[in-house]
Design a protein around this motif. Structure first.
Motif, mmCIF file in Angstrom:
data_model
loop_
_atom_site.group_PDB
_atom_site.id
_atom_site.type_symbol
_atom_site.label_atom_id
_atom_site.label_comp_id
_atom_site.label_asym_id
_atom_site.label_seq_id
_atom_site.Cartn_x
_atom_site.Cartn_y
_atom_site.Cartn_z
ATOM 1 N N PHE A 153 -31.281 57.359 -30.060
ATOM 2 C CA PHE A 153 -32.281 57.738 -31.073
ATOM 3 C C PHE A 153 -31.804 57.436 -32.488
ATOM 4 O O PHE A 153 -32.595 57.473 -33.432
ATOM 5 N N TYR A 154 -30.504 57.153 -32.647
ATOM 6 C CA TYR A 154 -30.006 56.685 -33.939
ATOM 7 C C TYR A 154 -28.940 55.635 -33.696
ATOM 8 O O TYR A 154 -28.006 55.845 -32.906
ATOM 9 N N ALA A 155 -29.066 54.484 -34.383
ATOM 10 C CA ALA A 155 -28.115 53.387 -34.192
ATOM 11 C C ALA A 155 -27.860 52.690 -35.521
ATOM 12 O O ALA A 155 -28.751 52.565 -36.359
ATOM 13 N N GLU A 156 -26.624 52.235 -35.687
ATOM 14 C CA GLU A 156 -26.238 51.481 -36.864
ATOM 15 C C GLU A 156 -25.922 50.046 -36.446
ATOM 16 O O GLU A 156 -25.021 49.816 -35.634
ATOM 17 N N ALA A 157 -26.679 49.120 -36.978
ATOM 18 C CA ALA A 157 -26.505 47.697 -36.661
ATOM 19 C C ALA A 157 -25.421 47.125 -37.555
ATOM 20 O O ALA A 157 -25.606 46.933 -38.755
ATOM 21 N N ARG A 158 -24.285 46.819 -36.943
ATOM 22 C CA ARG A 158 -23.108 46.333 -37.672
ATOM 23 C C ARG A 158 -23.095 44.806 -37.590
ATOM 24 O O ARG A 158 -23.079 44.232 -36.510
ATOM 25 N N TRP A 159 -23.077 44.144 -38.752
ATOM 26 C CA TRP A 159 -23.114 42.684 -38.723
ATOM 27 C C TRP A 159 -22.647 42.124 -40.065
ATOM 28 O O TRP A 159 -22.642 42.825 -41.075
ATOM 29 N N ALA A 160 -22.233 40.847 -40.037
ATOM 30 C CA ALA A 160 -21.641 40.206 -41.203
ATOM 31 C C ALA A 160 -22.578 39.139 -41.767
ATOM 32 O O ALA A 160 -22.643 38.019 -41.240
ATOM 33 N N PRO A 161 -23.325 39.431 -42.827
ATOM 34 C CA PRO A 161 -24.269 38.458 -43.383
ATOM 35 C C PRO A 161 -23.644 37.110 -43.718
ATOM 36 O O PRO A 161 -24.299 36.071 -43.603
ATOM 37 N N GLU A 162 -22.368 37.099 -44.124
ATOM 38 C CA GLU A 162 -21.736 35.838 -44.524
ATOM 39 C C GLU A 162 -21.615 34.840 -43.381
ATOM 40 O O GLU A 162 -21.387 33.654 -43.619
ATOM 41 N N GLN A 163 -21.793 35.299 -42.144
ATOM 42 C CA GLN A 163 -21.710 34.401 -40.996
ATOM 43 C C GLN A 163 -23.051 33.754 -40.641
ATOM 44 O O GLN A 163 -23.129 33.024 -39.650
ATOM 45 N N HIS A 164 -24.071 34.017 -41.449
ATOM 46 C CA HIS A 164 -25.414 33.559 -41.096
ATOM 47 C C HIS A 164 -26.054 32.730 -42.213
ATOM 48 O O HIS A 164 -27.259 32.808 -42.450
ATOM 49 N N LEU A 165 -25.234 31.909 -42.860
ATOM 50 C CA LEU A 165 -25.687 31.109 -43.993
ATOM 51 C C LEU A 165 -25.694 29.612 -43.703
ATOM 52 O O LEU A 165 -26.017 28.816 -44.581
ATOM 53 N N GLU A 166 -25.353 29.230 -42.469
ATOM 54 C CA GLU A 166 -25.223 27.802 -42.156
ATOM 55 C C GLU A 166 -26.553 27.064 -42.197
ATOM 56 O O GLU A 166 -26.589 25.847 -42.353
ATOM 57 N N ALA A 218 -17.997 42.804 -44.020
ATOM 58 C CA ALA A 218 -17.262 41.659 -44.558
ATOM 59 C C ALA A 218 -16.207 41.241 -43.545
ATOM 60 O O ALA A 218 -15.698 42.073 -42.781
ATOM 61 N N MET A 219 -15.876 39.967 -43.523
ATOM 62 C CA MET A 219 -14.848 39.447 -42.631
ATOM 63 C C MET A 219 -13.492 39.519 -43.333
ATOM 64 O O MET A 219 -13.305 38.924 -44.401
ATOM 65 N N ARG A 220 -12.564 40.257 -42.746
ATOM 66 C CA ARG A 220 -11.310 40.569 -43.426
ATOM 67 C C ARG A 220 -10.419 39.344 -43.622
ATOM 68 O O ARG A 220 -9.540 39.354 -44.498
ATOM 69 N N GLN A 221 -10.636 38.265 -42.854
ATOM 70 C CA GLN A 221 -9.843 37.057 -43.026
ATOM 71 C C GLN A 221 -10.397 36.151 -44.121
ATOM 72 O O GLN A 221 -9.764 35.154 -44.486
ATOM 73 N N ALA A 222 -11.570 36.478 -44.655
ATOM 74 C CA ALA A 222 -12.177 35.706 -45.741
ATOM 75 C C ALA A 222 -11.785 36.331 -47.084
ATOM 76 O O ALA A 222 -11.144 37.377 -47.145
ATOM 77 N N ASP A 223 -12.215 35.689 -48.166
ATOM 78 C CA ASP A 223 -11.809 36.169 -49.494
ATOM 79 C C ASP A 223 -13.000 36.575 -50.350
ATOM 80 O O ASP A 223 -12.927 36.566 -51.581
ATOM 81 N N ASN A 224 -14.097 36.945 -49.685
ATOM 82 C CA ASN A 224 -15.289 37.296 -50.456
ATOM 83 C C ASN A 224 -15.791 38.707 -50.149
ATOM 84 O O ASN A 224 -16.984 38.978 -50.208
#
Length: 368
Positions: free
Chosen positions: A104-117, A155-161
């Protein structure tokens, strides 16, 4: 259309229990049938040509013990999530699959920076996912089902943004509840990429009152957890299972180190994902997974699927495994679910209302 969640019988009473899913990656929960359609539409080659074979490939790859092969699974899911339409569809189906799982409650965890191609901008991908989440909520409501969802911008921890992604989360959070953004996370390879490397992002989030959870204590040990809670202002720990490295358990009694004692005393929620953790060499078996010992010691444990597709799982399946293999009972499941809704990145009055109107009466109606 709602699917039967993975790993449980359709008549399992655990399906009827009200659930909360705090650690649930959007790109780790696609339907194989949807992947086939989306991949075909963009000319992306998948490792299997039918839904069941594809499902099996994901499961075998995630269980292979080969990190390279495991990471390859996400290259396929992310590849089909590079347009607004595809993001909307994946997000909508993610919601409907939560509803089928009794969430009944969910948090969608995702990294926007991976969806810019595909040429999208960061704000556009966040808005597309929100459109899809809202469509799923509306479709569930039309079928008489209630669910509330939010976005955890990662955010992706191996990136610098990470600062730019933090600012993205702040920007949408400041739009209010309608933006759907409820918090921030960092994910990716934990070893070699400590939370403190992203301190400017976490300071900005802290000053803007944006709640934070951090992947810590999964691949790396207690130092990662230490940095998450003492340096980077984490309100929750993504996984956190390796907190047991700061304690000595003998005959069920725990001699806690200062870090473990702090996490316990402050009731910092642990977003534990038993099946996923076994795939990353934590626990060995469900019976020996740290979640049960941590529960018995009073830590604020919660039950989560992490990546439903890769682990072939659901919150219901994780609960069933804990009951069948680790000796949990319905009271234990309820306690962990209370921990989860208490830890949700929601206003206090909303959490209290969900607890009183959904969670407690929902558990009272079911006997597993």
């Amino acid at each position: 259309m709602m699917n039967v969640p993975a790993g449980v019988a359709s008549d399992d009473p655990i399906l009827q229990l009200p659930k909360v899913s705090l650690h649930d990656h959007l790109d780790g929960g696609l339907r194989p049938s949807t992947m086939l359609e989306l991949a075909d539409s963009i000319g992306h080659t998948l490792p299997a040509s039918d839904a069941e074979s594809l499902r099996r490939w994901f499961s075998e790859s995630a269980n292979s013990g080969d990190l390279v092969r495991y990471l390859e699974t996400f290259s396929h899911t992310v590849a089909v999530m590079q347009s607004e339409d595809n993001l909307r569809r994946v997000a909508k189906e993610w919601v409907l699959d939560q509803v089928a799982d009794g969430v009944f409650y969910a948090e969608a965890r995702w990294a926007p920076e991976q969806h810019l191609e595909g040429g999208l901008e960061l704000d556009a991908v966040v808005e597309a996912v929100q459109d899809g989440l809202e469509a799923g909520v509306s479709e569930a409501a039309a079928e008489g089902k209630y669910i509330r969802v939010g976005q955890l911008i990662t955010a992706m921890r191996q990136a610098d943004n990470s600062l730019a992604i933090a600012e993205l989360a702040i920007r949408h959070r400041e739009k209010g509840a309608d933006s759907g953004v409820i918090g921030f996370d960092i994910a990716g390879p934990e070893n070699g990429f400590p939370p403190s490397a992203h301190l400017s992002a976490f300071n900005a989030l802290h000053q803007a009152y944006v709640p934070v959870t951090i992947h810590a204590g999964e691949a790396a040990g207690k130092e990662s957890i230490h940095e998450a809670v003492t340096i980077c202002h984490a309100q929750r720990l993504g996984h956190g299972a390796r907190i047991v490295e700061d304690m000595d358990i003998v005959d069920g009694q725990g001699q806690l180190g200062s870090l473990a004692a702090w996490v316990l005393d402050q009731q910092i929620p642990l977003e534990l994902c038993p099946s996923s953790n076994l795939q990353t060499d934590i626990g060995g078996t469900i019976a020996s997974h740290p979640i049960t010992g941590l529960k018995d010691l009073g830590f604020a444990v919660t039950i989560n699927p992490d990546n439903r597709l890769m682990s072939g799982t659901s919150v219901s399946r994780e609960m069933r495994l804990l009951v069948d293999e680790a000796g949990w009972n319905q009271t234990d499941l309820e306690w962990a679910t209370v921990n989860a809704i208490t830890a949700a990145f929601l206003p206090l009055d909303v959490r209290e209302r969900m607890l009183d109107e959904i969670l407690i009466p929902g558990f009272a109606r079911v006997t597993i």
